[in-house]
Design an enzyme around this catalytic site. Structure first.
Site, mmCIF file in Angstrom:
data_model
loop_
_atom_site.group_PDB
_atom_site.id
_atom_site.type_symbol
_atom_site.label_atom_id
_atom_site.label_comp_id
_atom_site.label_asym_id
_atom_site.label_seq_id
_atom_site.Cartn_x
_atom_site.Cartn_y
_atom_site.Cartn_z
ATOM 1 N N GLY A 1 -8.432 80.871 129.866
ATOM 2 C CA GLY A 1 -9.065 79.725 129.239
ATOM 3 C C GLY A 1 -9.805 80.075 127.969
ATOM 4 N N ASP A 2 -10.295 79.016 127.301
ATOM 5 C CA ASP A 2 -11.066 79.121 126.064
ATOM 6 C C ASP A 2 -12.379 78.394 126.295
ATOM 7 O OD1 ASP A 2 -12.224 78.925 123.577
ATOM 8 O OD2 ASP A 2 -10.548 77.873 122.635
ATOM 9 N N PHE A 3 -13.479 79.141 126.355
ATOM 10 C CA PHE A 3 -14.735 78.486 126.719
ATOM 11 C C PHE A 3 -15.286 77.569 125.631
ATOM 12 C CE2 PHE A 3 -16.835 82.950 126.055
ATOM 13 C CZ PHE A 3 -16.860 82.808 124.684
ATOM 14 N N HIS B 1 -24.756 85.658 121.362
ATOM 15 C CA HIS B 1 -25.341 86.207 120.131
ATOM 16 C C HIS B 1 -24.285 86.432 119.048
ATOM 17 C CE1 HIS B 1 -24.762 90.854 120.333
ATOM 18 N NE2 HIS B 1 -23.759 90.258 120.923
#
Length: 340
Positions: A229-231, A249
Protein backbone atom coordinates in the site's frame (compact mmCIF):
# COMPACT_ATOMS: atom_id res chain seq x y z
CA UNK A 1 40.34 13.24 20.95
CA UNK A 2 40.92 16.87 21.85
CA UNK A 3 38.48 18.60 24.20
CA UNK A 4 37.55 21.50 21.94
CA UNK A 5 36.16 23.59 24.79
CA UNK A 6 39.72 23.93 26.17
CA UNK A 7 40.96 25.45 22.90
CA UNK A 8 40.90 29.10 21.83
CA UNK A 9 37.81 30.04 19.76
CA UNK A 10 39.81 30.12 16.51
CA UNK A 11 41.12 26.60 17.13
CA UNK A 12 37.64 25.36 17.97
CA UNK A 13 36.33 26.89 14.75
CA UNK A 14 39.10 25.21 12.77
CA UNK A 15 38.11 21.85 14.25
CA UNK A 16 34.53 22.43 13.12
CA UNK A 17 35.68 23.33 9.63
CA UNK A 18 38.02 20.37 9.27
CA UNK A 19 35.39 17.92 10.53
CA UNK A 20 34.36 17.60 6.88
CA UNK A 21 37.61 15.69 6.29
CA UNK A 22 36.71 12.84 8.63
CA UNK A 23 33.47 11.55 7.15
CA UNK A 24 34.61 11.04 3.54
CA UNK A 25 37.81 9.39 4.77
CA UNK A 26 35.75 6.88 6.72
CA UNK A 27 33.40 6.55 3.76
CA UNK A 28 36.17 5.39 1.44
CA UNK A 29 37.51 2.93 4.00
CA UNK A 30 34.00 1.55 4.54
CA UNK A 31 33.38 1.28 0.80
CA UNK A 32 36.64 -0.63 0.35
CA UNK A 33 35.79 -3.02 3.18
CA UNK A 34 39.02 -2.38 5.06
CA UNK A 35 37.55 -3.23 8.47
CA UNK A 36 36.38 -6.61 7.19
CA UNK A 37 39.86 -7.24 5.79
CA UNK A 38 41.32 -6.63 9.28
CA UNK A 39 38.97 -9.02 11.07
CA UNK A 40 41.69 -11.67 11.35
CA UNK A 41 44.35 -9.36 12.75
CA UNK A 42 46.68 -6.40 12.03
CA UNK A 43 48.06 -5.87 8.52
CA UNK A 44 50.13 -3.27 6.71
CA UNK A 45 48.60 -0.86 4.25
CA UNK A 46 50.58 -2.50 1.43
CA UNK A 47 49.09 -5.88 2.31
CA UNK A 48 45.57 -4.47 2.65
CA UNK A 49 45.86 -2.60 -0.64
CA UNK A 50 46.37 -5.85 -2.55
CA UNK A 51 43.13 -7.28 -1.15
CA UNK A 52 40.92 -4.21 -1.50
CA UNK A 53 42.54 -3.14 -4.80
CA UNK A 54 43.64 0.29 -3.62
CA UNK A 55 46.75 2.41 -4.17
CA UNK A 56 49.08 1.40 -1.27
CA UNK A 57 50.45 4.80 -0.27
CA UNK A 58 47.06 6.48 -0.61
CA UNK A 59 45.42 3.78 1.50
CA UNK A 60 48.10 4.28 4.14
CA UNK A 61 47.40 8.01 4.27
CA UNK A 62 43.66 7.40 4.72
CA UNK A 63 44.27 4.83 7.44
CA UNK A 64 46.72 7.10 9.26
CA UNK A 65 44.15 9.89 9.26
CA UNK A 66 41.42 7.57 10.50
CA UNK A 67 43.71 6.25 13.23
CA UNK A 68 44.28 9.81 14.44
CA UNK A 69 40.61 9.99 15.51
CA UNK A 70 40.53 6.50 17.01
CA UNK A 71 39.20 4.60 14.00
CA UNK A 72 41.90 1.92 13.48
CA UNK A 73 45.26 1.96 15.25
CA UNK A 74 48.78 1.79 13.80
CA UNK A 75 51.56 -0.05 15.65
CA UNK A 76 55.31 0.60 15.48
CA UNK A 77 55.63 -1.87 12.64
CA UNK A 78 53.24 0.06 10.39
CA UNK A 79 50.47 -2.47 10.80
CA UNK A 80 46.88 -1.31 11.27
CA UNK A 81 44.42 -3.00 13.62
CA UNK A 82 40.77 -2.69 14.47
CA UNK A 83 39.55 -0.54 17.37
CA UNK A 84 36.05 -0.49 18.90
CA UNK A 85 35.20 2.36 16.52
CA UNK A 86 36.61 0.48 13.53
CA UNK A 87 34.44 -2.51 14.46
CA UNK A 88 31.45 -0.33 13.54
CA UNK A 89 32.72 -0.41 9.95
CA UNK A 90 32.62 -4.19 9.74
CA UNK A 91 29.72 -5.66 7.80
CA UNK A 92 29.49 -8.89 9.77
CA UNK A 93 28.93 -7.70 13.35
CA UNK A 94 25.82 -6.74 15.35
CA UNK A 95 25.37 -2.98 15.36
CA UNK A 96 27.33 -2.52 12.14
CA UNK A 97 27.25 1.04 10.82
CA UNK A 98 29.05 0.32 7.56
CA UNK A 99 25.88 1.00 5.56
CA UNK A 100 25.33 4.32 7.30
CA UNK A 101 28.93 5.41 6.70
CA UNK A 102 28.65 4.47 3.02
CA UNK A 103 25.30 6.26 2.65
CA UNK A 104 26.39 9.45 4.39
CA UNK A 105 29.32 9.65 2.00
CA UNK A 106 27.50 8.74 -1.20
CA UNK A 107 27.69 11.69 -3.57
CA UNK A 108 23.91 12.38 -3.64
CA UNK A 109 23.93 12.74 0.15
CA UNK A 110 26.82 15.20 0.49
CA UNK A 111 26.71 17.10 -2.80
CA UNK A 112 23.57 19.10 -1.82
CA UNK A 113 25.56 20.73 0.99
CA UNK A 114 27.45 22.64 -1.69
CA UNK A 115 24.14 24.37 -2.36
CA UNK A 116 22.92 24.72 1.22
CA UNK A 117 22.53 28.46 0.66
CA UNK A 118 19.70 27.64 -1.76
CA UNK A 119 17.82 25.95 1.10
CA UNK A 120 18.58 28.82 3.47
CA UNK A 121 17.17 31.38 1.04
CA UNK A 122 14.19 29.42 -0.30
CA UNK A 123 13.28 26.78 2.26
CA UNK A 124 13.46 24.19 -0.53
CA UNK A 125 15.77 21.14 -0.58
CA UNK A 126 19.15 21.76 -2.18
CA UNK A 127 18.96 18.17 -3.40
CA UNK A 128 16.01 18.99 -5.68
CA UNK A 129 17.79 22.05 -7.02
CA UNK A 130 20.92 20.01 -7.77
CA UNK A 131 19.36 16.89 -9.29
CA UNK A 132 16.08 18.21 -10.69
CA UNK A 133 14.04 15.72 -8.66
CA UNK A 134 13.43 14.81 -5.04
CA UNK A 135 15.46 12.20 -3.17
CA UNK A 136 12.78 9.53 -3.52
CA UNK A 137 12.55 9.86 -7.30
CA UNK A 138 16.35 9.80 -7.46
CA UNK A 139 16.55 6.59 -5.45
CA UNK A 140 13.94 4.95 -7.66
CA UNK A 141 16.11 5.72 -10.70
CA UNK A 142 19.43 4.70 -9.09
CA UNK A 143 19.13 1.16 -7.68
CA UNK A 144 22.71 0.99 -6.40
CA UNK A 145 22.24 4.07 -4.21
CA UNK A 146 18.77 2.89 -3.19
CA UNK A 147 20.25 -0.41 -1.99
CA UNK A 148 22.75 1.41 0.24
CA UNK A 149 19.88 3.59 1.50
CA UNK A 150 17.72 0.55 2.32
CA UNK A 151 20.67 -1.28 3.93
CA UNK A 152 21.23 1.73 6.17
CA UNK A 153 17.55 1.88 7.06
CA UNK A 154 17.72 -1.79 8.01
CA UNK A 155 20.73 -1.10 10.26
CA UNK A 156 18.94 1.71 12.07
CA UNK A 157 15.72 -0.29 12.44
CA UNK A 158 17.52 -3.36 13.69
CA UNK A 159 19.62 -1.52 16.28
CA UNK A 160 16.80 0.59 17.73
CA UNK A 161 13.91 -1.89 17.48
CA UNK A 162 14.44 -3.80 20.75
CA UNK A 163 14.67 -0.60 22.80
CA UNK A 164 11.52 0.82 21.21
CA UNK A 165 9.60 -2.40 21.76
CA UNK A 166 10.69 -2.45 25.41
CA UNK A 167 9.85 1.20 26.11
CA UNK A 168 6.08 0.97 25.57
CA UNK A 169 3.29 -1.50 26.35
CA UNK A 170 2.32 -2.74 22.90
CA UNK A 171 0.88 -5.94 24.40
CA UNK A 172 -2.50 -4.34 25.12
CA UNK A 173 -3.27 -4.17 21.38
CA UNK A 174 -4.56 -7.16 19.46
CA UNK A 175 -3.26 -6.05 16.06
CA UNK A 176 -0.44 -3.57 15.48
CA UNK A 177 0.08 -2.12 11.99
CA UNK A 178 3.52 -0.73 11.16
CA UNK A 179 3.12 1.89 8.42
CA UNK A 180 6.20 2.14 6.20
CA UNK A 181 7.86 -0.33 8.55
CA UNK A 182 10.77 -1.31 6.31
CA UNK A 183 11.66 -4.98 6.39
CA UNK A 184 9.87 -5.59 9.68
CA UNK A 185 12.50 -5.43 12.43
CA UNK A 186 10.47 -3.14 14.68
CA UNK A 187 7.22 -5.04 14.21
CA UNK A 188 9.01 -8.34 14.84
CA UNK A 189 10.53 -6.97 18.06
CA UNK A 190 7.12 -5.74 19.21
CA UNK A 191 5.47 -9.12 18.60
CA UNK A 192 8.28 -11.01 20.30
CA UNK A 193 7.55 -9.02 23.47
CA UNK A 194 3.76 -9.32 22.99
CA UNK A 195 3.04 -13.00 22.27
CA UNK A 196 -0.74 -12.56 21.98
CA UNK A 197 -0.54 -9.73 19.43
CA UNK A 198 -0.61 -9.93 15.65
CA UNK A 199 1.04 -7.54 13.19
CA UNK A 200 0.52 -6.02 9.77
CA UNK A 201 3.53 -4.67 7.86
CA UNK A 202 2.24 -2.01 5.44
CA UNK A 203 4.86 -1.20 2.81
CA UNK A 204 5.74 -0.87 -0.85
CA UNK A 205 5.95 -4.15 -2.80
CA UNK A 206 9.72 -3.89 -3.35
CA UNK A 207 10.34 -3.54 0.39
CA UNK A 208 7.94 -6.33 1.34
CA UNK A 209 9.94 -8.71 -0.83
CA UNK A 210 12.95 -8.02 1.41
CA UNK A 211 10.80 -8.35 4.54
CA UNK A 212 9.75 -11.93 3.84
CA UNK A 213 13.08 -13.53 4.92
CA UNK A 214 13.27 -11.31 8.01
CA UNK A 215 9.80 -12.37 9.13
CA UNK A 216 10.58 -16.01 8.36
CA UNK A 217 13.90 -15.88 10.21
CA UNK A 218 12.09 -14.64 13.35
CA UNK A 219 9.46 -17.41 13.00
CA UNK A 220 6.62 -14.91 12.71
CA UNK A 221 5.06 -15.85 9.35
CA UNK A 222 1.79 -16.86 11.06
CA UNK A 223 1.56 -13.61 13.04
CA UNK A 224 2.67 -10.93 10.55
CA UNK A 225 0.65 -10.09 7.45
CA UNK A 226 2.55 -8.36 4.64
CA UNK A 227 0.27 -5.78 3.05
CA UNK A 228 1.06 -3.62 0.02
CA UNK A 229 0.00 0.00 0.00
CA UNK A 230 0.72 3.73 -0.12
CA UNK A 231 0.06 5.48 3.16
CA UNK A 232 -0.47 8.80 1.40
CA UNK A 233 -3.41 7.27 -0.48
CA UNK A 234 -5.18 5.17 2.15
CA UNK A 235 -4.58 3.11 5.26
CA UNK A 236 -6.65 0.00 6.10
CA UNK A 237 -8.91 0.34 9.13
CA UNK A 238 -7.94 -3.10 10.44
CA UNK A 239 -5.60 -2.41 13.36
CA UNK A 240 -5.88 -1.66 17.08
CA UNK A 241 -2.78 0.54 17.00
CA UNK A 242 -0.78 2.17 14.21
CA UNK A 243 2.99 2.66 14.37
CA UNK A 244 4.97 4.89 12.05
CA UNK A 245 8.73 5.16 12.61
CA UNK A 246 11.23 7.59 11.09
CA UNK A 247 8.83 8.61 8.35
CA UNK A 248 6.99 11.76 9.38
CA UNK A 249 10.19 13.80 9.78
CA UNK A 250 10.94 13.14 6.10
CA UNK A 251 8.10 15.43 5.07
CA UNK A 252 7.41 19.15 5.32
CA UNK A 253 4.41 20.24 7.40
CA UNK A 254 1.75 20.16 4.66
CA UNK A 255 2.81 16.68 3.53
CA UNK A 256 3.04 15.37 7.09
CA UNK A 257 -0.38 16.80 7.87
CA UNK A 258 -1.88 15.13 4.80
CA UNK A 259 -0.38 11.82 5.94
CA UNK A 260 -1.76 12.13 9.47
CA UNK A 261 -5.22 12.90 8.11
CA UNK A 262 -5.13 9.76 5.95
CA UNK A 263 -4.23 7.72 9.04
CA UNK A 264 -6.90 9.51 11.10
CA UNK A 265 -9.59 8.27 8.69
CA UNK A 266 -8.57 4.69 9.49
CA UNK A 267 -8.54 5.06 13.27
CA UNK A 268 -11.30 4.44 15.80
CA UNK A 269 -11.61 6.43 19.06
CA UNK A 270 -9.74 3.63 20.84
CA UNK A 271 -7.02 3.24 18.19
CA UNK A 272 -3.84 5.23 18.86
CA UNK A 273 -1.20 6.41 16.44
CA UNK A 274 2.30 5.79 17.80
CA UNK A 275 4.83 8.01 16.06
CA UNK A 276 8.46 7.02 16.61
CA UNK A 277 10.71 9.86 15.54
CA UNK A 278 13.19 12.50 16.66
CA UNK A 279 12.20 15.27 19.05
CA UNK A 280 14.46 18.32 19.05
CA UNK A 281 15.25 19.30 22.66
CA UNK A 282 15.26 22.94 23.82
CA UNK A 283 18.39 24.87 24.70
CA UNK A 284 21.83 25.19 23.14
CA UNK A 285 23.15 21.75 23.99
CA UNK A 286 24.32 19.39 21.24
CA UNK A 287 21.86 16.81 19.95
CA UNK A 288 21.74 14.54 16.91
CA UNK A 289 18.36 15.93 15.84
CA UNK A 290 19.62 19.50 15.45
CA UNK A 291 21.92 18.61 12.57
CA UNK A 292 19.65 15.85 11.31
CA UNK A 293 17.17 18.70 10.84
CA UNK A 294 19.71 20.41 8.55
CA UNK A 295 19.95 17.12 6.63
CA UNK A 296 16.17 17.19 6.26
CA UNK A 297 16.37 20.78 5.03
CA UNK A 298 19.10 20.12 2.46
CA UNK A 299 18.28 16.62 1.24
CA UNK A 300 14.83 15.27 2.08
CA UNK A 301 12.80 18.42 2.47
CA UNK A 302 11.47 17.32 5.87
CA UNK A 303 11.70 18.71 9.40
CA UNK A 304 12.89 17.41 12.77
CA UNK A 305 10.33 18.90 15.17
CA UNK A 306 10.29 20.16 18.74
CA UNK A 307 7.72 18.88 21.21
CA UNK A 308 5.55 21.96 20.59
CA UNK A 309 5.77 21.53 16.82
CA UNK A 310 4.77 17.88 17.18
CA UNK A 311 1.80 18.86 19.34
CA UNK A 312 0.62 21.39 16.78
CA UNK A 313 1.02 18.92 13.92
CA UNK A 314 -0.79 15.98 15.52
CA UNK A 315 -3.59 18.27 16.74
CA UNK A 316 -4.11 19.57 13.21
CA UNK A 317 -4.16 15.95 12.02
CA UNK A 318 -7.04 15.05 14.33
CA UNK A 319 -5.10 13.56 17.25
CA UNK A 320 -4.25 14.46 20.84
CA UNK A 321 -0.63 13.97 21.95
CA UNK A 322 -0.91 12.33 25.38
CA UNK A 323 2.65 11.35 26.17
CA UNK A 324 6.19 11.22 24.80
CA UNK A 325 8.39 8.27 25.74
CA UNK A 326 12.16 8.36 25.22
CA UNK A 327 13.19 5.02 23.68
CA UNK A 328 16.75 5.93 22.68
CA UNK A 329 18.56 9.28 22.54
CA UNK A 330 17.54 9.49 18.86
CA UNK A 331 14.06 7.94 18.99
CA UNK A 332 11.02 9.04 20.95
CA UNK A 333 7.55 7.48 20.89
CA UNK A 334 4.72 9.99 20.64
CA UNK A 335 1.41 8.50 21.74
CA UNK A 336 -1.42 10.25 19.85
CA UNK A 337 -5.09 9.40 20.27
CA UNK A 338 -7.89 10.33 17.84
CA UNK A 339 -10.17 13.20 18.76
CA UNK A 340 -13.54 14.07 17.27
Amino acid sequence: MTDTTALPPQAQMMQFLTAKWVSPTLGVLAELGVADALADGPRTADDLAKQVKAHPRSLYRLLRAAASVGVFAEDDGGRFALTPLADCLRSDVPGSMRGAVRLFNAEPMWAPYGRLMHSALTGEPAFDDLYGMDIYAYLAQNPAVEKVFLDTTVEFYASAAPAIAAAYDFGRFGTVMDLGGGVGYLLASILERSPSARGILFERPSVLAQAEPVVADRGLEARIELLEGDFFASVPATADAYVIKSCVHNFRDDQALALLRVIRRATRPDTPLLIVDAVVPPGNGPHYSKFDDVEMLAVAGGIDRTEQEWRELVTAGGFELRQIVECTPMAYLLEAWPVS
